[in-house]
Design a protein around this motif. Sequence first.
Motif, PDB file in Angstrom:
ATOM      1  N   MET A 260      27.929  38.207 -18.375  1.00 16.09           N
ATOM      2  CA  MET A 260      26.428  37.916 -19.165  1.00 16.09           C
ATOM      3  C   MET A 260      26.351  36.215 -18.776  1.00 16.09           C
ATOM      4  O   MET A 260      27.270  35.898 -18.330  1.00 16.09           O
ATOM      5  N   ALA A 261      24.776  36.923 -17.909  1.00 18.46           N
ATOM      6  CA  ALA A 261      24.430  35.132 -17.102  1.00 18.46           C
ATOM      7  C   ALA A 261      22.742  34.838 -17.868  1.00 18.46           C
ATOM      8  O   ALA A 261      22.333  35.955 -17.611  1.00 18.46           O
ATOM      9  N   ILE A 262      21.746  34.433 -17.925  1.00 17.46           N
ATOM     10  CA  ILE A 262      20.848  33.439 -18.336  1.00 17.46           C
ATOM     11  C   ILE A 262      20.497  32.842 -16.709  1.00 17.46           C
ATOM     12  O   ILE A 262      21.024  31.887 -16.676  1.00 17.46           O
ATOM     13  N   ASN A 263      19.722  33.267 -16.156  1.00 13.11           N
ATOM     14  CA  ASN A 263      19.644  32.713 -14.407  1.00 13.11           C
ATOM     15  C   ASN A 263      20.046  32.325 -14.072  1.00 13.11           C
ATOM     16  O   ASN A 263      20.488  31.425 -13.510  1.00 13.11           O
ATOM     17  N   ASN A 264      21.396  33.750 -13.924  1.00 10.73           N
ATOM     18  CA  ASN A 264      21.955  33.663 -13.133  1.00 10.73           C
ATOM     19  C   ASN A 264      22.973  32.259 -12.940  1.00 10.73           C
ATOM     20  O   ASN A 264      23.984  32.459 -12.060  1.00 10.73           O
ATOM     21  N   VAL A 265      23.156  32.077 -13.916  1.00  5.16           N
ATOM     22  CA  VAL A 265      23.967  30.752 -14.698  1.00  5.16           C
ATOM     23  C   VAL A 265      25.646  30.828 -15.542  1.00  5.16           C
ATOM     24  O   VAL A 265      25.283  32.181 -16.294  1.00  5.16           O
ATOM     25  N   PRO A 266      26.743  31.814 -14.618  1.00  6.58           N
ATOM     26  CA  PRO A 266      27.851  32.401 -15.293  1.00  6.58           C
ATOM     27  C   PRO A 266      27.887  31.720 -16.104  1.00  6.58           C
ATOM     28  O   PRO A 266      28.877  29.737 -16.971  1.00  6.58           O
ATOM     29  N   LEU A 267      29.115  32.128 -17.952  1.00  4.91           N
ATOM     30  CA  LEU A 267      29.568  31.561 -18.758  1.00  4.91           C
ATOM     31  C   LEU A 267      30.740  31.109 -18.107  1.00  4.91           C
ATOM     32  O   LEU A 267      31.738  31.350 -17.123  1.00  4.91           O
ATOM     33  N   SER A 268      31.259  29.031 -18.828  1.00 10.30           N
ATOM     34  CA  SER A 268      31.709  28.858 -17.663  1.00 10.30           C
ATOM     35  C   SER A 268      33.182  29.536 -18.086  1.00 10.30           C
ATOM     36  O   SER A 268      33.289  30.308 -19.372  1.00 10.30           O
ATOM     37  N   GLU A 269      35.060  29.401 -17.212  1.00  7.78           N
ATOM     38  CA  GLU A 269      35.814  29.576 -18.609  1.00  7.78           C
ATOM     39  C   GLU A 269      36.027  28.880 -19.675  1.00  7.78           C
ATOM     40  O   GLU A 269      36.973  30.057 -20.366  1.00  7.78           O
ATOM     41  N   LYS A 270      36.015  28.012 -20.119  1.00  9.72           N
ATOM     42  CA  LYS A 270      36.787  27.584 -21.530  1.00  9.72           C
ATOM     43  C   LYS A 270      36.110  28.238 -22.443  1.00  9.72           C
ATOM     44  O   LYS A 270      36.546  28.653 -23.180  1.00  9.72           O
ATOM     45  N   SER A 271      34.291  28.967 -22.140  1.00  9.96           N
ATOM     46  CA  SER A 271      33.298  29.280 -23.325  1.00  9.96           C
ATOM     47  C   SER A 271      34.278  30.554 -23.486  1.00  9.96           C
ATOM     48  O   SER A 271      33.924  31.664 -24.658  1.00  9.96           O
ATOM     49  N   ARG A 272      35.353  31.687 -22.446  1.00 11.35           N
ATOM     50  CA  ARG A 272      35.229  32.943 -22.140  1.00 11.35           C
ATOM     51  C   ARG A 272      35.808  33.032 -22.750  1.00 11.35           C
ATOM     52  O   ARG A 272      36.771  34.133 -23.317  1.00 11.35           O
ATOM     53  N   GLU A 273      37.203  32.444 -22.790  1.00  9.20           N
ATOM     54  CA  GLU A 273      38.719  32.060 -23.041  1.00  9.20           C
ATOM     55  C   GLU A 273      38.071  31.757 -24.395  1.00  9.20           C
ATOM     56  O   GLU A 273      38.673  32.766 -25.539  1.00  9.20           O
ATOM     57  N   PHE A 274      37.288  31.189 -25.167  1.00 12.12           N
ATOM     58  CA  PHE A 274      37.306  31.039 -26.627  1.00 12.12           C
ATOM     59  C   PHE A 274      36.518  32.451 -27.323  1.00 12.12           C
ATOM     60  O   PHE A 274      37.107  32.070 -28.219  1.00 12.12           O
ATOM     61  N   LEU A 275      35.394  33.325 -26.276  1.00 10.89           N
ATOM     62  CA  LEU A 275      34.776  34.256 -27.328  1.00 10.89           C
ATOM     63  C   LEU A 275      36.128  35.243 -26.774  1.00 10.89           C
ATOM     64  O   LEU A 275      36.137  35.803 -27.749  1.00 10.89           O
ATOM     65  N   GLU A 276      37.177  35.299 -26.080  1.00 11.45           N
ATOM     66  CA  GLU A 276      37.878  36.029 -25.944  1.00 11.45           C
ATOM     67  C   GLU A 276      39.564  35.775 -27.328  1.00 11.45           C
ATOM     68  O   GLU A 276      39.672  36.598 -27.895  1.00 11.45           O
ATOM     69  N   GLU A 277      39.425  34.600 -27.503  1.00  8.56           N
ATOM     70  CA  GLU A 277      40.349  34.309 -28.663  1.00  8.56           C
ATOM     71  C   GLU A 277      39.515  33.976 -29.760  1.00  8.56           C
ATOM     72  O   GLU A 277      40.000  34.622 -31.228  1.00  8.56           O
ATOM     73  N   LEU A 278      38.411  34.325 -30.213  1.00 11.64           N
ATOM     74  CA  LEU A 278      37.740  34.568 -31.756  1.00 11.64           C
ATOM     75  C   LEU A 278      37.553  36.207 -32.034  1.00 11.64           C
ATOM     76  O   LEU A 278      37.474  36.606 -32.879  1.00 11.64           O
ATOM     77  N   ARG A 279      38.031  36.773 -30.578  1.00  9.44           N
ATOM     78  CA  ARG A 279      37.775  38.078 -31.331  1.00  9.44           C
ATOM     79  C   ARG A 279      39.427  38.510 -31.803  1.00  9.44           C
ATOM     80  O   ARG A 279      39.222  39.576 -32.239  1.00  9.44           O
ATOM     81  N   VAL A 280      40.062  37.924 -30.708  1.00 10.25           N
ATOM     82  CA  VAL A 280      41.544  38.548 -31.211  1.00 10.25           C
ATOM     83  C   VAL A 280      41.692  37.800 -32.655  1.00 10.25           C
ATOM     84  O   VAL A 280      42.643  38.686 -33.149  1.00 10.25           O
ATOM     85  N   TYR A 281      40.918  36.422 -32.963  1.00 10.73           N
ATOM     86  CA  TYR A 281      41.408  35.456 -34.330  1.00 10.73           C
ATOM     87  C   TYR A 281      40.498  36.911 -35.623  1.00 10.73           C
ATOM     88  O   TYR A 281      41.270  37.258 -36.230  1.00 10.73           O
ATOM     89  N   LEU A 282      39.793  37.406 -35.199  1.00  9.21           N
ATOM     90  CA  LEU A 282      38.849  38.149 -36.317  1.00  9.21           C
ATOM     91  C   LEU A 282      39.549  39.696 -36.151  1.00  9.21           C
ATOM     92  O   LEU A 282      39.237  39.842 -37.553  1.00  9.21           O
TER      93      LEU A 282
END
Length: 253
Positions: A1-23
């Motif tokens: 996903m991206a807004i105005n063609n700005v991709p999500l950073s690797e750090k943010s992607r990793e956090f979202l993945e870790e959040l999903r696993v945690y929940l």
Amino acid sequence: MAINNVPLSEKSREFLEELRVYLFSSGKKEDEIDEIVEELEVHLLEAEEQGKPIEKVVGDSPKAYMEQLSSVMDIDTKTWFKYALIIILGSFSFKIIGDLLRGELSYSILAIIGHIVISGMFILGLFGAFRYISARQVSNVKQFFTLAIVGGAPFLLFFGLIFLDRSVETPVFHFGQIGSIIIGVLTLLFVAAISIWSKSWVIPIILALLYLPELILNQTGLEKTTVITVSLFITYGGLAVYLIFVNKKLNRE
């Protein structure tokens, strides 16, 4: 996903993945997890587009943020029970199939209760390990040892249960030939159903690697020591090859 063609950073992607696993490992509902992760992803993208770090959205402590989110979400008791039942029955299926290849089934009350208790402890330990790893910036080495301890502990407990069962007498259920066949068929149907439901053949593959080599080699007339040695080599070698294959497939995806 991206807004105005700005991709999500690797750090943010990793956090979202870790959040999903945690929940998920905290027993939260999958649809609620998806909603929260998608909403947070939008906020992170907007923050990054404005040049703000991830800490501006989730705070300085990812662990505290995850715990706060988890505390306001309901526990999905039904799903937790379903996964717990699948894991317990799955662990029983490994034992039942192995015992069937050696003869008729018979289990003591101590063995049955002990198996359920150990499987329950494994479930709690596994989800606890996932929460611990996902909520902290843990190195790969520490992740490996954490999961190795959680995965290895049940084997030691099962060995202890075997010796305890031999020294402590409790009532034994003898299922006989017909009962053993019925349980065996039900077990195979369960394994097939779980494999189709999960769209994964990992359980049948592991079962085949665990028991087929010894079963086939026993028909060759080789000495028992040779059969055990060769079957162990095939089993662990096959598991290693399978894990390497799965790892490469995940990396490609």
